[in-house]
Design a protein around this motif. Sequence first.
Motif, PDB file in Angstrom:
ATOM      1  N   TRP A   1      31.336 -19.353  -8.671  1.00 15.67           N
ATOM      2  CA  TRP A   1      30.947 -18.716  -7.406  1.00 15.67           C
ATOM      3  C   TRP A   1      30.755 -19.730  -6.273  1.00 15.67           C
ATOM      4  N   HIS A   2      31.830 -20.449  -5.976  1.00 14.79           N
ATOM      5  CA  HIS A   2      31.847 -21.432  -4.889  1.00 14.79           C
ATOM      6  C   HIS A   2      30.813 -22.545  -5.093  1.00 14.79           C
ATOM      7  N   GLY A   3      30.397 -22.768  -6.333  1.00 11.94           N
ATOM      8  CA  GLY A   3      29.399 -23.796  -6.612  1.00 11.94           C
ATOM      9  C   GLY A   3      27.968 -23.322  -6.446  1.00 11.94           C
ATOM     10  N   LYS A   4      27.774 -22.059  -6.079  1.00  9.00           N
ATOM     11  CA  LYS A   4      26.426 -21.545  -5.821  1.00  9.00           C
ATOM     12  C   LYS A   4      25.575 -21.438  -7.084  1.00  9.00           C
ATOM     13  N   VAL A   5      26.212 -21.477  -8.257  1.00 12.92           N
ATOM     14  CA  VAL A   5      25.455 -21.347  -9.508  1.00 12.92           C
ATOM     15  C   VAL A   5      24.588 -22.573  -9.789  1.00 12.92           C
ATOM     16  N   VAL A   6      24.818 -23.681  -9.064  1.00 18.08           N
ATOM     17  CA  VAL A   6      23.987 -24.873  -9.245  1.00 18.08           C
ATOM     18  C   VAL A   6      23.198 -25.199  -7.972  1.00 18.08           C
ATOM     19  N   GLU A   7      23.133 -24.235  -7.058  1.00 20.07           N
ATOM     20  CA  GLU A   7      22.382 -24.415  -5.826  1.00 20.07           C
ATOM     21  C   GLU A   7      21.165 -23.486  -5.819  1.00 20.07           C
ATOM     22  N   THR A   8      20.257 -23.710  -4.888  1.00 24.03           N
ATOM     23  CA  THR A   8      19.111 -22.820  -4.720  1.00 24.03           C
ATOM     24  C   THR A   8      19.604 -21.461  -4.232  1.00 24.03           C
ATOM     25  N   VAL A   9      19.187 -20.404  -4.917  1.00 23.78           N
ATOM     26  CA  VAL A   9      19.649 -19.061  -4.582  1.00 23.78           C
ATOM     27  C   VAL A   9      18.959 -18.568  -3.314  1.00 23.78           C
ATOM     28  N   LYS A  10      19.755 -18.092  -2.382  1.00 20.08           N
ATOM     29  CA  LYS A  10      19.207 -17.564  -1.135  1.00 20.08           C
ATOM     30  C   LYS A  10      18.694 -16.143  -1.340  1.00 20.08           C
ATOM     31  N   LYS A  11      17.722 -15.747  -0.527  1.00 18.00           N
ATOM     32  CA  LYS A  11      17.035 -14.468  -0.710  1.00 18.00           C
ATOM     33  C   LYS A  11      17.974 -13.267  -0.655  1.00 18.00           C
ATOM     34  N   LYS A  12      18.940 -13.281   0.235  1.00 19.38           N
ATOM     35  CA  LYS A  12      19.822 -12.128   0.409  1.00 19.38           C
ATOM     36  C   LYS A  12      21.069 -12.195  -0.466  1.00 19.38           C
ATOM     37  N   ASP A  13      21.147 -13.193  -1.313  1.00 18.92           N
ATOM     38  CA  ASP A  13      22.303 -13.372  -2.194  1.00 18.92           C
ATOM     39  C   ASP A  13      22.153 -12.466  -3.418  1.00 18.92           C
ATOM     40  N   LEU A  14      22.985 -11.430  -3.495  1.00 13.63           N
ATOM     41  CA  LEU A  14      22.918 -10.484  -4.607  1.00 13.63           C
ATOM     42  C   LEU A  14      23.838 -10.866  -5.763  1.00 13.63           C
ATOM     43  N   SER A  15      24.804 -11.728  -5.510  1.00 14.04           N
ATOM     44  CA  SER A  15      25.814 -12.053  -6.514  1.00 14.04           C
ATOM     45  C   SER A  15      25.414 -13.200  -7.428  1.00 14.04           C
ATOM     46  N   THR A  16      24.904 -14.279  -6.856  1.00 16.86           N
ATOM     47  CA  THR A  16      24.612 -15.465  -7.653  1.00 16.86           C
ATOM     48  C   THR A  16      23.601 -15.208  -8.773  1.00 16.86           C
ATOM     49  N   PRO A  17      22.481 -14.504  -8.532  1.00 15.88           N
ATOM     50  CA  PRO A  17      21.549 -14.249  -9.632  1.00 15.88           C
ATOM     51  C   PRO A  17      22.197 -13.500 -10.799  1.00 15.88           C
ATOM     52  N   VAL A  18      23.089 -12.563 -10.478  1.00 19.70           N
ATOM     53  CA  VAL A  18      23.770 -11.810 -11.546  1.00 19.70           C
ATOM     54  C   VAL A  18      24.731 -12.714 -12.302  1.00 19.70           C
ATOM     55  N   LEU A  19      25.441 -13.577 -11.583  1.00 18.36           N
ATOM     56  CA  LEU A  19      26.366 -14.487 -12.252  1.00 18.36           C
ATOM     57  C   LEU A  19      25.621 -15.483 -13.133  1.00 18.36           C
ATOM     58  N   LEU A  20      24.442 -15.930 -12.705  1.00 12.43           N
ATOM     59  CA  LEU A  20      23.635 -16.814 -13.540  1.00 12.43           C
ATOM     60  C   LEU A  20      23.231 -16.103 -14.826  1.00 12.43           C
ATOM     61  N   GLU A  21      22.835 -14.849 -14.685  1.00  8.93           N
ATOM     62  CA  GLU A  21      22.480 -14.044 -15.870  1.00  8.93           C
ATOM     63  C   GLU A  21      23.707 -13.807 -16.747  1.00  8.93           C
ATOM     64  N   TYR A  22      24.828 -13.534 -16.096  1.00  7.55           N
ATOM     65  CA  TYR A  22      26.067 -13.240 -16.816  1.00  7.55           C
ATOM     66  C   TYR A  22      26.550 -14.455 -17.610  1.00  7.55           C
ATOM     67  N   ASN A  23      26.553 -15.608 -16.982  1.00 14.94           N
ATOM     68  CA  ASN A  23      26.998 -16.821 -17.669  1.00 14.94           C
ATOM     69  C   ASN A  23      26.114 -17.140 -18.864  1.00 14.94           C
ATOM     70  N   LYS A  24      24.817 -16.919 -18.715  1.00 12.35           N
ATOM     71  CA  LYS A  24      23.872 -17.135 -19.809  1.00 12.35           C
ATOM     72  C   LYS A  24      24.122 -16.126 -20.935  1.00 12.35           C
ATOM     73  N   LEU A  25      24.413 -14.902 -20.540  1.00 14.50           N
ATOM     74  CA  LEU A  25      24.681 -13.839 -21.511  1.00 14.50           C
ATOM     75  C   LEU A  25      25.905 -14.163 -22.359  1.00 14.50           C
ATOM     76  N   LEU A  26      26.980 -14.611 -21.713  1.00 14.79           N
ATOM     77  CA  LEU A  26      28.203 -14.953 -22.448  1.00 14.79           C
ATOM     78  C   LEU A  26      27.973 -16.121 -23.405  1.00 14.79           C
ATOM     79  N   LYS A  27      27.209 -17.088 -22.950  1.00 13.52           N
ATOM     80  CA  LYS A  27      26.927 -18.277 -23.767  1.00 13.52           C
ATOM     81  C   LYS A  27      26.109 -17.927 -25.001  1.00 13.52           C
ATOM     82  N   GLU A  28      25.134 -17.014 -24.859  1.00 15.07           N
ATOM     83  CA  GLU A  28      24.165 -16.762 -25.923  1.00 15.07           C
ATOM     84  C   GLU A  28      24.489 -15.566 -26.810  1.00 15.07           C
ATOM     85  N   ASP A  29      25.438 -14.734 -26.415  1.00 13.76           N
ATOM     86  CA  ASP A  29      25.757 -13.553 -27.216  1.00 13.76           C
ATOM     87  C   ASP A  29      26.412 -13.999 -28.534  1.00 13.76           C
ATOM     88  N   PRO A  30      25.816 -13.680 -29.667  1.00 11.50           N
ATOM     89  CA  PRO A  30      26.349 -14.138 -30.954  1.00 11.50           C
ATOM     90  C   PRO A  30      27.677 -13.500 -31.335  1.00 11.50           C
TER      91      PRO A  30
END
Length: 218
Positions: free
Chosen positions: A168-197
Amino acid sequence: MFFLPQDLDDYIVAHSQNEPQILKDLSRETYQKVLQPIMLSGPYQGRVLSMISSLISPKRVLEVGTFTGYSALCLAEGMPENSDLVTIDINEELESLCSRYFLRFRESVKKINFIQKIGPALDIIPELEGYFDLVFIDADKPNYVNYFHQIMKKVRPGSLIISDNVLWHGKVVETVKKKDLSTPVLLEYNKLLKEDPRLQTVLLSVRDGLTLSRVIKS
């Protein structure tokens, strides 16, 4: 969206398989007629998608988020004849453009059954019958986690899920802005893919981030 220096990116493209003419034509028309043409997968990622599809030769493919059909055509290159490629997009204004190039592909390249679905993917995915060998997710980012849970009911061991824009344009390693609805979901999504057995996952630094998740158990 591009993290490598332009000259190095150009070198990579120049030393990868050439983009087929049908994709050059689609890309040109997209840039001429459609807003936000940057949403195209582009020649390098397109060749990556084509290679992955060719390696697994999927008979049933689902694409969530089609835009003008560039990535769908790349995936179709690796599919056997008379296989099914189901595309979902919410923008009905792009349906006719996609249809023209899908028809051209069928007539000049390979007979693939392109099944276009227009509407909200969260409504359409549960209605799809059967399992898919390959799923490509490249739609609205705030719904990535929702798409994942629905798609896991449509795949089986051996299926492959490809997720686009996971950096996501490098935003996954930056401080999430208040009005950013996409980055928090992508952070959750990437974690989900990594941890799903149920998955074997690797995140590739291709263009804006491309994750491959192989289903190892249901």
